[in-house]
Scaffold this motif. Structure first.
Motif, PDB file in Angstrom:
ATOM      1  N   SER A  33     -16.871 -41.575 -10.727  1.00  0.00           N
ATOM      2  CA  SER A  33     -17.582 -40.389 -10.608  1.00  0.00           C
ATOM      3  C   SER A  33     -17.492 -39.772 -12.005  1.00  0.00           C
ATOM      4  N   PRO A  72     -12.547 -41.897  -9.013  1.00  0.00           N
ATOM      5  CA  PRO A  72     -13.553 -42.300  -8.012  1.00  0.00           C
ATOM      6  C   PRO A  72     -14.182 -40.913  -7.613  1.00  0.00           C
ATOM      7  N   GLU A 114     -20.955 -38.929 -13.354  1.00  0.00           N
ATOM      8  CA  GLU A 114     -21.988 -39.457 -12.589  1.00  0.00           C
ATOM      9  C   GLU A 114     -23.031 -40.148 -13.624  1.00  0.00           C
ATOM     10  N   ASN A 170     -13.425 -47.756  -6.074  1.00  0.00           N
ATOM     11  CA  ASN A 170     -14.664 -46.959  -5.574  1.00  0.00           C
ATOM     12  C   ASN A 170     -15.570 -46.654  -6.729  1.00  0.00           C
ATOM     13  N   ASP A 171     -16.789 -45.955  -6.406  1.00  0.00           N
ATOM     14  CA  ASP A 171     -17.638 -45.769  -7.455  1.00  0.00           C
ATOM     15  C   ASP A 171     -17.037 -44.657  -8.327  1.00  0.00           C
TER      16      ASP A 171
END
Length: 336
Positions: free
Chosen positions: A9, A32, A68, A6-7
């Protein structure tokens, strides 16, 4: 480092910090967005030091904290947009439940009347809390104090939520109830979350990812199920075993252990390790005799047995005979 699909974080790179003589040593992991990480380790392993360093309450000695796509290790705690639920709840003894619950809004400049209105609405989403809105902390049961701490973070404008031993102050019955509520609360909040635990059952039940910490070092990081099923060493297996761990000295010879188990290991001396619950009763297994039996739940007993002169613990069906044969279903072998 474990790669995540996943992206990302939160990315922690070679993070070091110290408190007195204790040192946190080159911690690295990636989490993530929206996922939950449990940090598990014994008392004094550095779990809270890591949490406080991420929050900016302890100084970063070296390394980076990237949240982020923004490096935040130089930011003040306030500017990091981090919510922190402390082990002792950090609720204020002179304020009633409404104002404790709405405190993030109150210090942000919201008028008390509006804070009360929002706090009352938030309390309605937390089981039982509306009945205690006019009371101060010393009049509250422990479970209600915990609900205030949880509920307050719903009103906190944070991007990253940190929980320090959120269940440690509760008795066993309330502990189990609050664990289910904590899991629901985290899911509803939908924020990237890191929670510190000493109890493996708590850590395993609420997390997507698991980090094992000991003496300031990260022993293993990965998806929770993978860390549990494939511990990288004996210490990790011990720390993730909720019913303890059976450890037996064995010799591997020609791929065999005690003429019962096949293993893809070089010949030599090993520690055969398995959890009490990870067994199956089979006629062709190891024969054991029950010495002591303790009720575990309505269907199972936790029994102590003699195994080649060593006492082991096994979780078996309550109707299992005193003498039976078993096979470990997920045995691990570590060099002696």
């Amino acid at each position: 480092m474990v790669e995540v699909t996943n992206d990302v974080s939160l990315k922690v790179e070679n993070l070091s910090s110290h408190v007195g003589e204790f040192r946190l040593k080159n911690i690295s992991f990636e989490l993530p967005g929206g996922e939950v990480l449990s940090i598990l380790g014994p008392s004094g392993s550095g779990k809270t030091v890591l949490l406080r360093t991420l929050a900016g309450l302890n100084k970063t000695e070296s390394g980076a904290i990237i949240f982020e796509d923004e490096r935040i290790e130089k930011y003040s705690p306030r500017d990091r947009k981090v919510g922190f639920v402390f082990q002792n709840y950090a609720i204020f003894p002179h304020l009633d439940t409404k104002l404790n619950l709405g405190f993030p809004l109150y210090i942000g400049g919201e008028k008390k009347k509006e804070v009360y209105k929002i706090a009352i609405k938030a309390a309605e989403e937390l089981d039982g809390l509306p009945n205690y809105l006019e009371l101060k902390p010393d009049e509250l049961p422990e479970g209600m104090k915990q609900l205030i701490a949880f509920g307050r973070e719903k009103l906190h404008d944070c991007r990253l939520l940190l929980l320090d031993e959120p269940l440690s102050q509760l008795d066993r019955k309330l502990h189990v109830e609050m664990r289910a509520l904590l899991k629901r609360f985290i899911k509803e909040l939908d924020k990237t979350t890191i929670a510190v635990f000493s109890d493996p059952e708590d850590a395993l039940s609420v997390s997507d990812y698991l980090a094992i910490l000991d003496d300031g070092e990260l022993l293993q990081f990965g998806e929770t199920f993978d860390v549990y099923q494939n511990p990288s060493n004996l210490k990790v297996m011990e720390l993730t075993s909720r019913l303890g761990l059976n450890t037996i000295d064995v010799e591997v010879k020609d791929g065999n252990v005690l003429n019962k188990l096949k293993v893809n290991k070089e010949d030599g001396n090993y520690k055969l390790c398995f959890r009490p619950e990870e067994i199956v009763i089979k006629d062709e297994g190891f024969e054991v005799q029950t010495i002591e039996s303790h009720i575990y739940d309505s269907s199972h007993n936790l029994v102590e047995c003699d195994f080649h002169g060593k006492l082991i613990r096994l979780l078996v069906h309550k109707n299992a005979p005193e003498k039976f044969n078993f096979i470990p279903t997920n045995p691990k072998y570590y060099l002696s």
